[in-house]
Scaffold this active site. Structure first.
Site, PDB file in Angstrom:
ATOM      1  N   SER A   1      38.800  30.547  36.975  1.00 22.73           N
ATOM      2  CA  SER A   1      38.278  31.786  37.571  1.00 22.73           C
ATOM      3  C   SER A   1      37.013  31.480  38.356  1.00 22.73           C
ATOM      4  O   SER A   1      36.223  30.632  37.952  1.00 22.73           O
ATOM      5  CB  SER A   1      37.939  32.810  36.475  1.00 22.73           C
ATOM      6  OG  SER A   1      39.072  33.170  35.736  1.00 22.73           O
TER       7      SER A   1
ATOM      8  N   GLY B   1      43.074  32.608  36.343  1.00 22.84           N
ATOM      9  CA  GLY B   1      42.160  33.609  36.868  1.00 22.84           C
ATOM     10  C   GLY B   1      41.879  34.720  35.879  1.00 22.84           C
ATOM     11  O   GLY B   1      42.245  34.662  34.709  1.00 22.84           O
ATOM     12  N   THR B   2      41.226  35.755  36.376  1.00 21.33           N
ATOM     13  CA  THR B   2      40.868  36.913  35.555  1.00 21.33           C
ATOM     14  C   THR B   2      41.031  38.188  36.376  1.00 21.33           C
ATOM     15  O   THR B   2      40.526  38.280  37.489  1.00 21.33           O
ATOM     16  CB  THR B   2      39.408  36.815  35.072  1.00 21.33           C
ATOM     17  OG1 THR B   2      39.208  35.562  34.425  1.00 21.33           O
ATOM     18  CG2 THR B   2      39.080  37.944  34.104  1.00 21.33           C
ATOM     19  N   THR B   3      41.746  39.141  35.809  1.00 26.31           N
ATOM     20  CA  THR B   3      41.959  40.442  36.436  1.00 26.31           C
ATOM     21  C   THR B   3      41.636  41.518  35.415  1.00 26.31           C
ATOM     22  O   THR B   3      42.031  41.394  34.257  1.00 26.31           O
ATOM     23  CB  THR B   3      43.429  40.582  36.881  1.00 26.31           C
ATOM     24  OG1 THR B   3      43.763  39.503  37.741  1.00 26.31           O
ATOM     25  CG2 THR B   3      43.660  41.881  37.611  1.00 26.31           C
TER      26      THR B   3
END
Length: 200
Positions: A179, A10-12
């Site tokens: 993501s 994912g991407t944060t």
């Protein structure tokens, strides 16, 4: 080690603005290239002035959130005053370090606002603690960080920071198969926090 890093899916992103902090993450939950859910929550308010965002295994993210939320609530009852953002981040750092032999598979950021102003801290699985103006975590971080770095300035407002965070995550989603499926945002200012969710 490399197996663990592959699980930082994912991407944060987190961005410190002049009037607050923005935390954002996409919603896809995947293990390798297996898509498990399109509605994973990776951004959480911890208090009305502090939030947490994370990339990694969702069960670990949820556990970290529950434990830190409970510990901060206990601290605030004992001290009879709000916990600072730095103290919340240090508490999480200690918790992660205590589990270093069986670490949580998650990269985490803690952001918020207190008497010292807006603050953003980044933590790895072992509890390393770094204060910064902006950050990107997870598989999509390499793509997202370039956009944030280009668009960031010390005078950025939370409104501009939210737009920049969304733009960076959208770009990461376009290039990272782990993501996707929407973006959750958490905007924290002196007036409290505001959550939002964007469907893609």
């Amino acid at each position: 080690m490399s197996d663990q890093l592959e699980l930082m899916t994912g991407t944060t992103v987190g961005i410190k603005a002049k009037d607050g902090v923005v935390l954002a993450a996409e919603k896809r939950v995947s293990y390798g290239f297996y898509l498990m859910s399109k509605s994973g929550k990776k951004v959480y308010p911890i208090t009305n002035r502090i939030g947490l965002a994370s990339s990694g295994i969702l069960a670990d993210i949820q556990t970290i959130t529950k434990v830190i939320r409970a510990n901060i609530a206990n601290m605030e009852i004992e001290m009879k005053r709000p916990v600072s953002v730095r103290a919340a981040a240090k508490l999480l750092s200690i918790m992660l370090f205590q589990n270093k032999y069986m670490p949580y598979i998650a990269e985490t950021m803690v952001g918020g606002i207190d008497e010292e102003g807006p603050k953003l801290f980044i933590l790895d699985s072992w509890g390393s603690l770094i204060e910064d103006d902006f950050a990107a975590l997870g598989n999509g971080a390499r793509t997202a960080i370039g956009l944030i770095e280009t668009g960031y300035s010390s005078s950025i407002t939370v409104k501009e920071a939210k737009e920049l965070a969304i733009k960076a995550i959208k770009e990461a989603i376009a290039r990272d198969p782990t993501s996707g499926d929407g973006i959750d945002t958490l905007v924290i200012t002196g007036n409290g926090y505001l959550e939002d969710s964007i469907k893609l």
